[in-house]
Scaffold this motif. Structure first.
Motif, PDB file in Angstrom:
ATOM      1  N   LEU A 125       6.334 -11.214 -10.707  1.00  0.00           N
ATOM      2  CA  LEU A 125       7.265 -10.440  -9.884  1.00  0.00           C
ATOM      3  C   LEU A 125       6.718  -9.079  -9.470  1.00  0.00           C
ATOM      4  CD1 LEU A 125      10.598 -11.176 -11.804  1.00  0.00           C
ATOM      5  CD2 LEU A 125       9.860 -12.151  -9.618  1.00  0.00           C
ATOM      6  N   SER A 126       5.538  -8.716  -9.957  1.00  0.00           N
ATOM      7  CA  SER A 126       5.015  -7.373  -9.691  1.00  0.00           C
ATOM      8  C   SER A 126       4.866  -7.102  -8.200  1.00  0.00           C
ATOM      9  CB  SER A 126       3.673  -7.169 -10.398  1.00  0.00           C
ATOM     10  OG  SER A 126       3.824  -7.206 -11.793  1.00  0.00           O
ATOM     11  N   TRP A 127       4.427  -8.097  -7.427  1.00  0.00           N
ATOM     12  CA  TRP A 127       4.200  -7.876  -5.999  1.00  0.00           C
ATOM     13  C   TRP A 127       5.505  -7.564  -5.269  1.00  0.00           C
ATOM     14  CZ3 TRP A 127       6.126 -10.803  -1.888  1.00  0.00           C
ATOM     15  CH2 TRP A 127       6.770 -12.001  -2.212  1.00  0.00           C
ATOM     16  N   VAL A 128       6.619  -8.104  -5.767  1.00  0.00           N
ATOM     17  CA  VAL A 128       7.924  -7.814  -5.171  1.00  0.00           C
ATOM     18  C   VAL A 128       8.389  -6.411  -5.550  1.00  0.00           C
ATOM     19  CG1 VAL A 128      10.348  -8.495  -5.068  1.00  0.00           C
ATOM     20  CG2 VAL A 128       8.572 -10.241  -5.204  1.00  0.00           C
ATOM     21  N   LEU A 129       8.273  -6.079  -6.814  1.00  0.00           N
ATOM     22  CA  LEU A 129       8.860  -4.843  -7.331  1.00  0.00           C
ATOM     23  C   LEU A 129       8.054  -3.604  -6.975  1.00  0.00           C
ATOM     24  CD1 LEU A 129       9.840  -6.212 -10.840  1.00  0.00           C
ATOM     25  CD2 LEU A 129      11.380  -5.761  -8.929  1.00  0.00           C
ATOM     26  N   TYR A 130       6.760  -3.730  -6.803  1.00  0.00           N
ATOM     27  CA  TYR A 130       5.916  -2.555  -6.615  1.00  0.00           C
ATOM     28  C   TYR A 130       5.367  -2.384  -5.207  1.00  0.00           C
ATOM     29  CZ  TYR A 130       5.942  -1.903 -11.670  1.00  0.00           C
ATOM     30  OH  TYR A 130       6.333  -1.684 -12.969  1.00  0.00           O
ATOM     31  N   GLY A 131       5.673  -3.274  -4.280  1.00  0.00           N
ATOM     32  CA  GLY A 131       5.094  -3.078  -2.965  1.00  0.00           C
ATOM     33  C   GLY A 131       5.904  -3.571  -1.792  1.00  0.00           C
ATOM     34  N   LEU A 132       6.700  -4.624  -1.990  1.00  0.00           N
ATOM     35  CA  LEU A 132       7.349  -5.282  -0.861  1.00  0.00           C
ATOM     36  C   LEU A 132       8.217  -4.333  -0.048  1.00  0.00           C
ATOM     37  CD1 LEU A 132       8.034  -7.817   0.757  1.00  0.00           C
ATOM     38  CD2 LEU A 132       9.805  -8.338  -0.933  1.00  0.00           C
ATOM     39  N   THR A 133       9.100  -3.592  -0.704  1.00  0.00           N
ATOM     40  CA  THR A 133      10.019  -2.709   0.017  1.00  0.00           C
ATOM     41  C   THR A 133       9.259  -1.608   0.745  1.00  0.00           C
ATOM     42  OG1 THR A 133      11.725  -3.155  -1.633  1.00  0.00           O
ATOM     43  CG2 THR A 133      12.065  -1.264  -0.207  1.00  0.00           C
ATOM     44  N   CYS A 134       8.246  -1.062   0.098  1.00  0.00           N
ATOM     45  CA  CYS A 134       7.453  -0.004   0.731  1.00  0.00           C
ATOM     46  C   CYS A 134       6.790  -0.509   2.011  1.00  0.00           C
ATOM     47  CB  CYS A 134       6.393   0.506  -0.234  1.00  0.00           C
ATOM     48  SG  CYS A 134       7.040   1.368  -1.680  1.00  0.00           S
ATOM     49  N   ILE A 135       6.241  -1.724   1.978  1.00  0.00           N
ATOM     50  CA  ILE A 135       5.576  -2.276   3.151  1.00  0.00           C
ATOM     51  C   ILE A 135       6.581  -2.540   4.272  1.00  0.00           C
ATOM     52  CG2 ILE A 135       4.195  -4.191   4.023  1.00  0.00           C
ATOM     53  CD1 ILE A 135       2.715  -2.237   2.162  1.00  0.00           C
ATOM     54  N   LEU A 136       7.759  -3.023   3.926  1.00  0.00           N
ATOM     55  CA  LEU A 136       8.795  -3.241   4.938  1.00  0.00           C
ATOM     56  C   LEU A 136       9.156  -1.932   5.631  1.00  0.00           C
ATOM     57  CD1 LEU A 136      11.241  -5.730   3.142  1.00  0.00           C
ATOM     58  CD2 LEU A 136       9.531  -6.248   4.883  1.00  0.00           C
ATOM     59  N   LEU A 137       9.286  -0.867   4.853  1.00  0.00           N
ATOM     60  CA  LEU A 137       9.628   0.429   5.435  1.00  0.00           C
ATOM     61  C   LEU A 137       8.513   0.945   6.329  1.00  0.00           C
ATOM     62  CD1 LEU A 137      11.300   2.145   2.346  1.00  0.00           C
ATOM     63  CD2 LEU A 137      12.437   1.189   4.355  1.00  0.00           C
ATOM     64  N   LEU A 138       7.267   0.686   5.961  1.00  0.00           N
ATOM     65  CA  LEU A 138       6.139   1.089   6.808  1.00  0.00           C
ATOM     66  C   LEU A 138       6.216   0.400   8.164  1.00  0.00           C
ATOM     67  CD1 LEU A 138       3.305   2.421   7.215  1.00  0.00           C
ATOM     68  CD2 LEU A 138       2.350   0.305   6.279  1.00  0.00           C
ATOM     69  N   PHE A 139       6.454  -0.902   8.179  1.00  0.00           N
ATOM     70  CA  PHE A 139       6.526  -1.633   9.444  1.00  0.00           C
ATOM     71  C   PHE A 139       7.723  -1.168  10.265  1.00  0.00           C
ATOM     72  CE2 PHE A 139       3.228  -4.134   7.776  1.00  0.00           C
ATOM     73  CZ  PHE A 139       2.724  -4.936   8.779  1.00  0.00           C
ATOM     74  N   ARG A 140       8.836  -0.881   9.594  1.00  0.00           N
ATOM     75  CA  ARG A 140      10.004  -0.413  10.341  1.00  0.00           C
ATOM     76  C   ARG A 140       9.783   0.991  10.893  1.00  0.00           C
ATOM     77  NH1 ARG A 140      16.134  -0.100   8.099  1.00  0.00           N
ATOM     78  NH2 ARG A 140      15.302   1.811   7.221  1.00  0.00           N
ATOM     79  N   ASN A 141       8.846   1.726  10.274  1.00  0.00           N
ATOM     80  CA  ASN A 141       8.501   3.065  10.748  1.00  0.00           C
ATOM     81  C   ASN A 141       7.373   3.025  11.775  1.00  0.00           C
ATOM     82  OD1 ASN A 141       9.100   5.900  10.458  1.00  0.00           O
ATOM     83  ND2 ASN A 141       7.114   6.149   9.464  1.00  0.00           N
ATOM     84  N   GLN A 142       7.169   1.848  12.385  1.00  0.00           N
ATOM     85  CA  GLN A 142       6.164   1.636  13.427  1.00  0.00           C
ATOM     86  C   GLN A 142       4.764   1.978  12.938  1.00  0.00           C
ATOM     87  OE1 GLN A 142       8.094   4.158  16.340  1.00  0.00           O
ATOM     88  NE2 GLN A 142       8.963   2.387  17.397  1.00  0.00           N
ATOM     89  N   MET A 143       4.499   1.672  11.665  1.00  0.00           N
ATOM     90  CA  MET A 143       3.196   1.812  11.033  1.00  0.00           C
ATOM     91  C   MET A 143       2.743   3.256  10.874  1.00  0.00           C
ATOM     92  SD  MET A 143       2.689  -1.287  10.321  1.00  0.00           S
ATOM     93  CE  MET A 143       1.040  -1.239   9.678  1.00  0.00           C
ATOM     94  N   ARG A 144       3.659   4.201  11.054  1.00  0.00           N
ATOM     95  CA  ARG A 144       3.303   5.596  10.780  1.00  0.00           C
ATOM     96  C   ARG A 144       3.276   5.798   9.267  1.00  0.00           C
ATOM     97  NH1 ARG A 144       6.780   6.385  15.338  1.00  0.00           N
ATOM     98  NH2 ARG A 144       8.564   6.602  13.949  1.00  0.00           N
ATOM     99  N   PRO A 145       2.239   6.459   8.725  1.00  0.00           N
ATOM    100  CA  PRO A 145       2.108   6.609   7.275  1.00  0.00           C
ATOM    101  C   PRO A 145       3.330   7.273   6.652  1.00  0.00           C
ATOM    102  CG  PRO A 145       0.067   7.223   8.352  1.00  0.00           C
ATOM    103  CD  PRO A 145       1.092   7.037   9.449  1.00  0.00           C
ATOM    104  N   LEU A 146       3.690   6.815   5.465  1.00  0.00           N
ATOM    105  CA  LEU A 146       4.801   7.372   4.698  1.00  0.00           C
ATOM    106  C   LEU A 146       4.267   7.871   3.359  1.00  0.00           C
ATOM    107  CD1 LEU A 146       7.392   4.494   5.284  1.00  0.00           C
ATOM    108  CD2 LEU A 146       7.450   6.742   6.367  1.00  0.00           C
ATOM    109  N   TRP A 147       4.756   9.022   2.921  1.00  0.00           N
ATOM    110  CA  TRP A 147       4.357   9.553   1.615  1.00  0.00           C
ATOM    111  C   TRP A 147       5.164   8.880   0.511  1.00  0.00           C
ATOM    112  CZ3 TRP A 147       0.445  12.706   0.124  1.00  0.00           C
ATOM    113  CH2 TRP A 147      -0.257  13.383   1.135  1.00  0.00           C
TER     114      TRP A 147
END
Length: 317
Positions: A125-147
């Motif tokens: 489950l690590s890939w879900v808990l530690y990265g999935l949501t962050c990557i979704l937010l990056l794509f929704r932010n039109q790939m602009r970097p997020l801190w």
């Protein structure tokens, strides 16, 4: 598929997707802004159900466990359930911190609290808990970097953050000089957002090493670990870094700052997402990008909605 279509028209994310044969994951953004009281109570109970498997009930008093609905107005919850029973088995509470002291206001994603039912800890489950949501937010932010920020004393987490995100400080594997933006963000987080990660006002902060000293006095006391208790990383360099940098008897944490960017997303999709879940995740990422094209058009044609200086809010007569 209907969930993805619905996601195109949401201002706050509420998405459920299959993350393997046994599990499904629901991601809800800022539920305190739009969920009913009953829905919030159910969500909180699901989080407590997971936490109670590893901690005594009532042990945590900060963040999503504080009973303060205001906290859920600035939180993104990633909740994993078993498909067969509906039982919640893991969650990540990602905090959104508004930083207004920089040249431009920005939002920093704090990686927050992750808990997994001990019976499910070897289920990938690590890939879900530690990265999935962050990557979704990056794509929704039109790939602009997020801190992103992370506060921990666990070597396994220090290594995961260092190897997953870009421009991370501090990290022993790829030492880099602390930038001015790292320092300014850290100062603001420590001044205004300690409550997010349960650090009391009496904790110190070493600006050279990004170490929070005496960190476990602000509600997160029961998360304090000895070096031996803290899960170690497979790469010994991170274990040595934590043992040499942190005083575990006193209760120190390291504050890591980094970014989610295109390189992060490519590495995550290539190395972390199981092949069986790639199609589901890929469709979701496409939906997140389309959302940023569709929503502005919907808002433009909705004459009842404020649209900046082009359509300012009308004050009641």
């Amino acid at each position: 598929m209907s969930g993805l279509v619905r996601a195109l028209f949401q201002s706050e994310l509420d998405l459920t997707l299959a993350t393997g044969k046994q599990f499904e994951t629901r991601i809800v953004e800022r539920p305190g802004l739009w969920m009913s009281e009953d829905e919030l109570a159910t969500l909180s109970q699901d989080l407590i159900t997971v936490a109670s498997k590893t901690l005594a009930r009532g042990a945590l008093t900060y963040g999503v466990f504080s009973g303060d609905p205001e906290r859920l107005k600035s939180t993104i919850i990633t909740l994993v359930r078993r498909k067969d029973t509906g039982q919640p088995v893991a969650f990540n509470a990602l905090a959104l911190m508004d930083i207004t002291t920089m040249a431009e206001p920005m939002e920093v994603l704090h990686l927050g609290l992750v808990m997994v039912d001990p019976e499910e800890q070897s289920r990938g489950l690590s890939w879900v808990l530690y990265g999935l949501t962050c990557i979704l937010l990056l794509f929704r932010n039109q790939m602009r970097p997020l801190w992103v920020s992370n506060v921990t004393q666990v070597p396994a987490i220090v290594g995961m953050v260092a190897e997953t995100f870009s421009s991370v400080f501090p990290t022993p594997r790829r030492p880099r000089q602390r930038s001015l933006q790292h320092l300014l963000l850290a100062r603001t987080i420590m001044a205004d957002h300690r409550h997010v990660f349960g650090v009391g006002g009496d904790a110190g902060f070493d600006e050279d090493r990004f170490v929070i000293t005496n960190a476990y006095t602000g509600g997160s006391d029961d998360l304090k670990k000895t070096f031996e208790e803290a899960p170690h990383h497979r790469d010994q360099v991170y274990n040595d870094f934590c043992q040499q940098t942190l005083d575990y008897d006193r209760g120190d944490d390291v504050l890591q700052l980094g970014q989610i960017d295109l390189a992060t997303a490519v590495g995550y999709l290539k190395n972390s997402v199981p092949r069986a879940s790639l199609a589901s995740v890929g469709l979701t990422l496409v939906a997140m990008m389309l959302q940023r094209l569709i929503l502005p058009a919907i808002h433009w044609f909705d004459s009842s909605r404020r649209f900046g200086t082009l359509r300012p809010r009308k004050d009641p007569a």
